[in-house]
Design a protein around this motif. Sequence first.
Motif, PDB file in Angstrom:
ATOM      1  N   SER A   1       7.367  -8.012  -1.632  1.00 30.91           N
ATOM      2  CA  SER A   1       8.719  -7.693  -2.322  1.00 30.91           C
ATOM      3  C   SER A   1       8.765  -7.739  -3.738  1.00 30.91           C
ATOM      4  CB  SER A   1       9.859  -8.134  -1.726  1.00 30.91           C
ATOM      5  OG  SER A   1      10.101  -7.807  -0.364  1.00 30.91           O
ATOM      6  N   ALA A   2       8.032  -9.055  -4.306  1.00 29.65           N
ATOM      7  CA  ALA A   2       8.140  -9.424  -5.668  1.00 29.65           C
ATOM      8  C   ALA A   2       7.036  -8.486  -6.219  1.00 29.65           C
ATOM      9  CB  ALA A   2       7.429 -10.910  -5.858  1.00 29.65           C
ATOM     10  N   ILE A   3       5.846  -8.307  -5.623  1.00 23.96           N
ATOM     11  CA  ILE A   3       4.914  -7.372  -6.304  1.00 23.96           C
ATOM     12  C   ILE A   3       5.568  -5.956  -6.464  1.00 23.96           C
ATOM     13  CG2 ILE A   3       2.557  -5.943  -5.802  1.00 23.96           C
ATOM     14  CD1 ILE A   3       1.969  -8.512  -4.001  1.00 23.96           C
ATOM     15  N   ILE A   4       6.163  -5.422  -5.515  1.00 19.17           N
ATOM     16  CA  ILE A   4       6.556  -3.908  -5.759  1.00 19.17           C
ATOM     17  C   ILE A   4       7.585  -3.987  -6.669  1.00 19.17           C
ATOM     18  CG2 ILE A   4       8.153  -2.389  -4.367  1.00 19.17           C
ATOM     19  CD1 ILE A   4       6.604  -3.152  -2.025  1.00 19.17           C
ATOM     20  N   ASP A   5       8.541  -5.132  -6.739  1.00 20.50           N
ATOM     21  CA  ASP A   5       9.477  -5.101  -7.687  1.00 20.50           C
ATOM     22  C   ASP A   5       8.876  -4.980  -8.966  1.00 20.50           C
ATOM     23  OD1 ASP A   5      12.374  -5.510  -8.769  1.00 20.50           O
ATOM     24  OD2 ASP A   5      11.455  -7.784  -9.149  1.00 20.50           O
ATOM     25  N   GLU A   6       8.170  -5.995  -9.466  1.00 19.17           N
ATOM     26  CA  GLU A   6       7.439  -6.064 -10.726  1.00 19.17           C
ATOM     27  C   GLU A   6       6.731  -4.654 -10.976  1.00 19.17           C
ATOM     28  OE1 GLU A   6       4.444  -8.824 -13.353  1.00 19.17           O
ATOM     29  OE2 GLU A   6       5.257  -9.406 -11.425  1.00 19.17           O
ATOM     30  N   LEU A   7       6.115  -4.133 -10.186  1.00 20.42           N
ATOM     31  CA  LEU A   7       5.378  -2.907 -10.455  1.00 20.42           C
ATOM     32  C   LEU A   7       6.304  -1.760 -10.872  1.00 20.42           C
ATOM     33  CD1 LEU A   7       2.434  -2.869  -7.911  1.00 20.42           C
ATOM     34  CD2 LEU A   7       2.103  -3.383 -10.416  1.00 20.42           C
ATOM     35  N   PHE A   8       7.554  -1.735 -10.074  1.00 23.87           N
ATOM     36  CA  PHE A   8       8.483  -0.629 -10.485  1.00 23.87           C
ATOM     37  C   PHE A   8       9.224  -0.959 -11.675  1.00 23.87           C
ATOM     38  CE2 PHE A   8      12.700   1.091 -10.181  1.00 23.87           C
ATOM     39  CZ  PHE A   8      12.437   2.495  -9.628  1.00 23.87           C
TER      40      PHE A   8
ATOM     41  N   ASN B   1      13.031   5.907  -1.860  1.00 26.09           N
ATOM     42  CA  ASN B   1      13.315   4.715  -2.524  1.00 26.09           C
ATOM     43  C   ASN B   1      12.501   3.646  -2.210  1.00 26.09           C
ATOM     44  OD1 ASN B   1      14.768   3.658  -0.807  1.00 26.09           O
ATOM     45  ND2 ASN B   1      17.035   3.754  -1.872  1.00 26.09           N
ATOM     46  N   LEU B   2      12.806   2.480  -2.566  1.00 22.00           N
ATOM     47  CA  LEU B   2      12.014   1.357  -2.285  1.00 22.00           C
ATOM     48  C   LEU B   2      12.239   0.847  -0.906  1.00 22.00           C
ATOM     49  CD1 LEU B   2      11.774  -1.035  -5.483  1.00 22.00           C
ATOM     50  CD2 LEU B   2      10.306   0.969  -4.784  1.00 22.00           C
ATOM     51  N   ALA B   3      13.355   1.140  -0.559  1.00 27.70           N
ATOM     52  CA  ALA B   3      13.867   0.733   0.888  1.00 27.70           C
ATOM     53  C   ALA B   3      13.316   1.825   1.832  1.00 27.70           C
ATOM     54  CB  ALA B   3      15.408   1.024   1.194  1.00 27.70           C
ATOM     55  N   ASP B   4      12.815   3.016   1.520  1.00 27.51           N
ATOM     56  CA  ASP B   4      12.183   4.082   2.374  1.00 27.51           C
ATOM     57  C   ASP B   4      10.793   3.546   2.380  1.00 27.51           C
ATOM     58  OD1 ASP B   4      13.994   6.265   2.978  1.00 27.51           O
ATOM     59  OD2 ASP B   4      14.230   6.104   1.043  1.00 27.51           O
ATOM     60  N   LEU B   5      10.007   3.230   1.086  1.00 27.19           N
ATOM     61  CA  LEU B   5       8.838   2.801   1.432  1.00 27.19           C
ATOM     62  C   LEU B   5       8.388   1.519   2.161  1.00 27.19           C
ATOM     63  CD1 LEU B   5       7.980   3.724  -2.526  1.00 27.19           C
ATOM     64  CD2 LEU B   5       7.147   4.650  -0.340  1.00 27.19           C
ATOM     65  N   SER B   6       9.622   0.513   1.949  1.00 28.60           N
ATOM     66  CA  SER B   6       9.329  -0.712   2.508  1.00 28.60           C
ATOM     67  C   SER B   6       9.302  -0.563   4.305  1.00 28.60           C
ATOM     68  CB  SER B   6      10.662  -1.606   2.302  1.00 28.60           C
ATOM     69  OG  SER B   6      10.362  -2.146   0.702  1.00 28.60           O
TER      70      SER B   6
ATOM     71  N   LYS C   1       0.928  -1.291  -0.117  1.00 26.85           N
ATOM     72  CA  LYS C   1      -0.111   0.006   0.179  1.00 26.85           C
ATOM     73  C   LYS C   1       0.822   1.333   0.007  1.00 26.85           C
ATOM     74  CE  LYS C   1      -2.817  -1.069   3.380  1.00 26.85           C
ATOM     75  NZ  LYS C   1      -3.932  -1.171   4.246  1.00 26.85           N
ATOM     76  N   ALA C   2       2.035   1.287   0.627  1.00 28.98           N
ATOM     77  CA  ALA C   2       2.853   2.444   0.837  1.00 28.98           C
ATOM     78  C   ALA C   2       3.404   2.837  -0.622  1.00 28.98           C
ATOM     79  CB  ALA C   2       4.148   2.131   1.536  1.00 28.98           C
ATOM     80  N   PHE C   3       3.739   1.587  -1.518  1.00 34.35           N
ATOM     81  CA  PHE C   3       4.184   1.974  -2.785  1.00 34.35           C
ATOM     82  C   PHE C   3       2.882   2.390  -3.537  1.00 34.35           C
ATOM     83  CE2 PHE C   3       4.436   0.413  -7.246  1.00 34.35           C
ATOM     84  CZ  PHE C   3       5.976   0.772  -7.616  1.00 34.35           C
ATOM     85  N   LEU C   4       1.831   1.695  -3.724  1.00 33.56           N
ATOM     86  CA  LEU C   4       0.652   2.313  -4.519  1.00 33.56           C
ATOM     87  C   LEU C   4       0.490   3.562  -3.948  1.00 33.56           C
ATOM     88  CD1 LEU C   4      -1.578  -1.078  -4.195  1.00 33.56           C
ATOM     89  CD2 LEU C   4       0.056   0.039  -6.024  1.00 33.56           C
ATOM     90  N   ASP C   5       0.431   4.039  -2.849  1.00 36.77           N
ATOM     91  CA  ASP C   5      -0.014   5.437  -2.199  1.00 36.77           C
ATOM     92  C   ASP C   5       1.048   6.445  -2.874  1.00 36.77           C
ATOM     93  OD1 ASP C   5      -2.351   4.484  -0.944  1.00 36.77           O
ATOM     94  OD2 ASP C   5      -1.331   4.181   0.999  1.00 36.77           O
ATOM     95  N   TYR C   6       2.245   6.071  -2.631  1.00 40.62           N
ATOM     96  CA  TYR C   6       3.288   6.879  -3.005  1.00 40.62           C
ATOM     97  C   TYR C   6       3.271   7.188  -4.595  1.00 40.62           C
ATOM     98  CZ  TYR C   6       8.044   8.959  -3.905  1.00 40.62           C
ATOM     99  OH  TYR C   6       9.065   9.924  -4.216  1.00 40.62           O
ATOM    100  N   TYR C   7       3.048   6.145  -5.365  1.00 44.26           N
ATOM    101  CA  TYR C   7       2.960   6.431  -6.604  1.00 44.26           C
ATOM    102  C   TYR C   7       1.416   6.928  -7.358  1.00 44.26           C
ATOM    103  CZ  TYR C   7       7.806   5.189  -7.330  1.00 44.26           C
ATOM    104  OH  TYR C   7       9.175   5.210  -7.387  1.00 44.26           O
ATOM    105  N   LYS C   8       0.683   6.943  -6.618  1.00 43.86           N
ATOM    106  CA  LYS C   8      -0.628   7.349  -6.779  1.00 43.86           C
ATOM    107  C   LYS C   8      -1.471   6.391  -7.738  1.00 43.86           C
ATOM    108  CE  LYS C   8       0.358  10.736  -4.114  1.00 43.86           C
ATOM    109  NZ  LYS C   8      -0.052  10.665  -2.766  1.00 43.86           N
TER     110      LYS C   8
END
Length: 322
Positions: free
Chosen positions: A156-163, A275-280, A111-118
């Motif tokens: 982590s795999a979800i975030i990686d693939e989306l990125f 970056n992705l570490a911050d979001l994680s 959710k943090a990834f999705l929220d950050y990237y709107k």
Amino acid sequence: MTVIRGLLALRKASAGAESSAARLRLFGASVSGFVSTTDPLPLSHRLCGWFDLLLAQPIPQAVTGVRSFSGASSAAAQDVRWRENPQDVKLCPKDVVLYQYEACPFCNKVKAFLDYYKIPYKVVEVNPISKKEIKWSDYKKVPILKVDGKQMVNSSAIIDELFQQMHPSNLAEDEEESKWCRWVDNHLVHVLSPNIYRTPSEALESFNYITSHGNFSFTERLIAKYTGAAAMYMVSKKLKKRHNITDERGALYEAAETWVNALKNRPYCGGVKPNLADLSVFGVLRPVRNLKSGKDMVENTRIGEWYDRMEKAVGDSARVLS
């Protein structure tokens, strides 16, 4: 009962029960045996149902969920990569659905990834006892993300693939970012459970949050709150021993300070932008921030300023209310 064959058998048995109360009677009867089991398998292999949201998400061997890195990346490419505004790089799927537990740290990473990237997304709250909302999937853990009908699993795999979809031409990999993403999954999450279930009162506080935000019926909520709190208080002691933690709060404070030191006086690990570490890190800490353990962490370490910056950087939720 000295050895439990696993709550998996319980879930199978409870699937045929005619009522929530019947399922909960089965569940409650297993708790005392669960906490005294001598089964040598890891807890993450023996737990099912709503215990999935409390412990570390197992990472499939075939999917590491963390991007490998190359020494060929240039400092200039990395700087440009993280100077982008999240709105400058668009991923525009038509339908994104997150199957989750509200209190799950791994779901909150996504959710943090999705929220950050709107990226707008819908949420389906999974009942952790029946899991009826994910009966359609062969994968029986959360998070599960469906993007235009495609199933994606493991945070982590979800975030990686989306990125990677958002940056198809960006081959630069960052060793520091990858290191701290692994640290979140392999260390930080293991420190959280012994802290949020450290005492009976903290365990009850945690389950009050979990059951208030989860997909429970009234009866399930009442029984899970007290039965779950008691069970996880006992389980947390096993987790503490397993991860060689002698002082729960000390381990949490040390982890927080380790992360602050990793920032190297930068606003974010990613520099001027998360970056992705911050979001994680932000994602897994968000469910505990307002619990006693989270409040203690902010009061006794330097992580609070970074956390506040992250709240502002991530901004409002991109969740679409149905």
